[in-house]
Design a protein around this motif. Structure first.
Motif, PDB file in Angstrom:
ATOM      1  N   ASN A  33     -19.281 -97.558  40.633  1.00 37.61           N
ATOM      2  CA  ASN A  33     -19.202 -96.647  41.776  1.00 37.61           C
ATOM      3  C   ASN A  33     -18.295 -95.463  41.473  1.00 37.61           C
ATOM      4  O   ASN A  33     -17.458 -95.517  40.562  1.00 37.61           O
ATOM      5  CB  ASN A  33     -18.614 -97.378  43.003  1.00 37.61           C
ATOM      6  CG  ASN A  33     -19.564 -98.381  43.594  1.00 37.61           C
ATOM      7  OD1 ASN A  33     -20.767 -98.333  43.363  1.00 37.61           O
ATOM      8  ND2 ASN A  33     -19.018 -99.302  44.384  1.00 37.61           N
ATOM      9  N   ALA A  34     -18.433 -94.415  42.274  1.00 35.55           N
ATOM     10  CA  ALA A  34     -17.428 -93.352  42.271  1.00 35.55           C
ATOM     11  C   ALA A  34     -16.098 -93.954  42.708  1.00 35.55           C
ATOM     12  O   ALA A  34     -16.054 -94.904  43.496  1.00 35.55           O
ATOM     13  CB  ALA A  34     -17.841 -92.233  43.220  1.00 35.55           C
ATOM     14  N   GLU A  35     -15.005 -93.420  42.189  1.00 36.89           N
ATOM     15  CA  GLU A  35     -13.690 -93.958  42.537  1.00 36.89           C
ATOM     16  C   GLU A  35     -13.443 -93.943  44.037  1.00 36.89           C
ATOM     17  O   GLU A  35     -12.718 -94.783  44.573  1.00 36.89           O
ATOM     18  CB  GLU A  35     -12.597 -93.163  41.823  1.00 36.89           C
ATOM     19  CG  GLU A  35     -12.586 -93.338  40.313  1.00 36.89           C
ATOM     20  CD  GLU A  35     -11.470 -92.546  39.654  1.00 36.89           C
ATOM     21  OE1 GLU A  35     -10.842 -91.727  40.364  1.00 36.89           O
ATOM     22  OE2 GLU A  35     -11.227 -92.744  38.448  1.00 36.89           O
ATOM     23  N   HIS A  90     -22.396 -93.664  38.328  1.00 46.71           N
ATOM     24  CA  HIS A  90     -21.264 -93.580  37.407  1.00 46.71           C
ATOM     25  C   HIS A  90     -21.357 -94.688  36.367  1.00 46.71           C
ATOM     26  O   HIS A  90     -21.907 -95.765  36.601  1.00 46.71           O
ATOM     27  CB  HIS A  90     -19.944 -93.683  38.166  1.00 46.71           C
ATOM     28  CG  HIS A  90     -19.661 -92.488  39.017  1.00 46.71           C
ATOM     29  ND1 HIS A  90     -20.391 -92.203  40.157  1.00 46.71           N
ATOM     30  CD2 HIS A  90     -18.733 -91.503  38.908  1.00 46.71           C
ATOM     31  CE1 HIS A  90     -19.911 -91.096  40.710  1.00 46.71           C
ATOM     32  NE2 HIS A  90     -18.913 -90.660  39.975  1.00 46.71           N
TER      33      HIS A  90
END
Length: 559
Positions: free
Chosen positions: A289-291, A405
């Motif tokens: 995932n995105a942060e 990601h």
């Protein structure tokens, strides 16, 4: 209010490794400085929090420093008057407040004159705080200097128009409060469907008029940041979503959290977000995932989830058992900080936290809830964002294919986190109000052992020490900005360590701020603390440094 204060009238205080507090001589000078800082857009400044006599400047240490900022602030020149460019708002009021007669007696005038002069005055929003949408309005009539009630109300109705000190304000939601009530309005102070959501933002000119129409009694309403349509539903995705989690047992507290909503301090909204940002970021990286993707934050463990659909998950943060039981009875025990597969019908059981107190669950795709101010995080003080997750809730998950990601397959490994009874040493930065304490008081802070009490949550950790911190000054400060990690000291001398959902402003002095916010987020009740100072430079908060380099339960005593 046509220029910034003279440089020699400004006082600079260290508020943390990332914050500089600039003190002015009076409210007018503070409003002018805030306006000039907004216009100057100084390099590295990420947010401004104006208050009664101060402006709190949040900055990125990778791009600037407190010393550079102080010189830049001293050099700010003449700016346009705030009132020349401000928008204007008119508020219809029914002047029937419970405290109107008492206010008139305090000011030695009749109730009618209080009403007439309240309407005749020109009020301007000086700053925001206490709750999203609550503005502190300063007027041009010197009559209005009204003390707070000696005994605050436990509940002030939404829409109440009130006075305290030199300010007037309108309660955007029902809440406790100690201001003097003179009337009520049906104006909507906070609306997430409006741009900006807050009707009162700093600089806004406000005129009050007598209401000509009947105003519905809103005493039973809790409209505002905590209303259900504004706070975000846990059913944002369609019921036919490919993946979701059914909450069979939420544990002590289960919240949806992302990296928060910075940038809305002018509307009285704190950043909030995950208490242990490093843990959430690590979990998101493990599943691709995105942060900033939303995950679940568990306090204390004891969570049981059932997966509907296939997916990939990871658990980080506090240590404790992780058990996955398949529909056929097969039992797996994934490791903390390592991604694992989920199949339809699998149950994830997070045992009680053993070291640390908060655990984070990330699911590939990220938790799917309605956002508030571009964030899925739950702010427990403001009532903004999704409500706490309860038993029987179905939590939707974004389509895993949206998680583009790269997966970081490297296990994060367990961190050395504390448990009750152990002693933890935290590095602090003294300020901004260490001068409000005696040398003995500062020595007590740094030499005495403190215990985290059970009166602790995301708003703040109440600490208990044998010797209270000795004050050099009595009374309260004019309201001023506070930071996450601040050690605020109420009159009893026992500090409160502010968490991510802390109030933006407050009137109790702050003696220091804790540097390691992620470690502070993992302090369980019963853990012992010792504080130390360090002159070593500290880098930006690990969760914020990358973002900033490219572009930071107690009741606030203000209400």
């Amino acid at each position: 209010m046509t220029s910034t204060p003279q440089a020699d009238s400004l006082t600079f205080h260290t508020a943390s490794k990332r914050h500089l507090l600039v003190e002015c001589g009076n409210l007018t000078a503070t409003m002018a400085l805030h306006h000039s800082l907004e216009a100057a857009d100084l390099l590295g400044v990420t947010e401004l929090i104006p208050a009664a006599r101060t402006v709190l400047i949040s900055f990125d240490p990778a791009r600037t420093s407190a010393g550079v900022l102080a010189e830049a602030v001293r050099g700010l020149g003449h700016t346009e008057s705030v009132s020349d460019t401000a928008r204007e708002v008119t508020i219809d009021v029914r002047y029937d407040g419970d405290d109107l007669a008492e206010v008139a007696d305090l000011l030695s005038v009749s109730p009618a004159e209080v009403v007439n002069r309240h309407q005749a005055a020109t009020w301007q929003v000086a700053f925001a705080g206490f709750a999203p949408g609550f503005g502190y309005l300063a007027g041009d009539d010197e009559l209005f200097a009204v003390p707070r009630r000696s005994s605050p109300r436990t509940r002030v109705p939404v829409g109440s128009v009130a006075l305290a000190g030199e300010f007037t304000g309108v309660y955007p939601r029902s809440s406790p409060g100690g201001w003097q009530l003179i009337g009520r309005t049906d104006a909507q102070l906070w609306d997430l469907d409006r741009q900006p959501p807050a009707l009162f933002v700093p600089g806004t000119i406000v005129k009050f008029t007598e209401a000509e129409r009947e105003i519905v009694d809103l005493a039973g309403s809790s409209a505002g940041p905590d209303s259900s349509d504004a706070s975000g539903s846990l059913s944002a995705a369609d019921a036919a979503a490919s993946h979701s989690l059914e909450v069979l047992r939420p544990g002590l507290q289960l919240l949806v959290q992302d990296l928060g909503r910075p940038g809305f301090a002018s509307m009285g909204v704190s950043a909030a977000g995950a208490a242990d940002r490093t843990a959430l970021i690590a979990a998101n990286r493990l599943v691709g995932n995105a942060e900033s993707a939303a995950g679940l934050e568990s306090f204390g463990g004891g969570v049981l989830l059932r997966s509907a659909g296939d997916g990939v998950a990871a658990v980080t943060g506090a240590t404790g058992t992780i058990t996955v039981t398949a529909a056929d009875g097969t039992v797996l025990t994934p490791r903390l900080g390592e991604a694992f597969a989920l199949s339809d019908g699998d149950e994830i059981d997070l045992g009680t936290s053993q070291r640390g107190v908060r655990r984070y669950v990330a699911i590939r795709g990220g938790i799917d809830v309605e956002t508030a101010l571009d964030s899925s995080s739950a702010d427990t003080l403001a009532g903004l964002g999704p409500a706490a997750v309860v038993k029987g809730t179905t939590v939707s998950v974004h389509d895993p294919r949206t998680a583009t990601h790269l997966v970081d397959p490297t296990p994060t490994g367990p961190r050395v986190l504390p448990q009750a009874g152990e002693t933890v040493t935290l590095t602090v930065t003294l300020g901004p109000r260490e001068d409000w304490f005696t040398e003995a008081g500062i020595d007590t802070l740094l030499s005495q052992e403190w215990t985290v009490t059970h009166e602790s949550d995301r708003v703040g950790l109440r600490l208990s020490g044998e010797v209270p911190l000795e004050r050099a000054r009595t009374g309260e400060l004019p309201s001023e900005g506070a930071v996450t990690g601040a050690l605020q000291v109420p009159p009893n001398g026992q500090p409160v360590l502010f968490g991510p959902d802390h109030p933006l402003t407050g009137g109790y002095p702050i003696i220091a701020s804790v540097d390691d916010l992620d470690l502070a987020a993992q302090l369980p009740p019963g853990v012992k603390l010792r504080f130390t100072t360090s002159a070593q430079p500290t880098t930006a908060h690990p969760a914020e440094a990358p973002r900033l380099a490219q572009a930071p339960r107690t009741n606030d005593n203000e209400g």
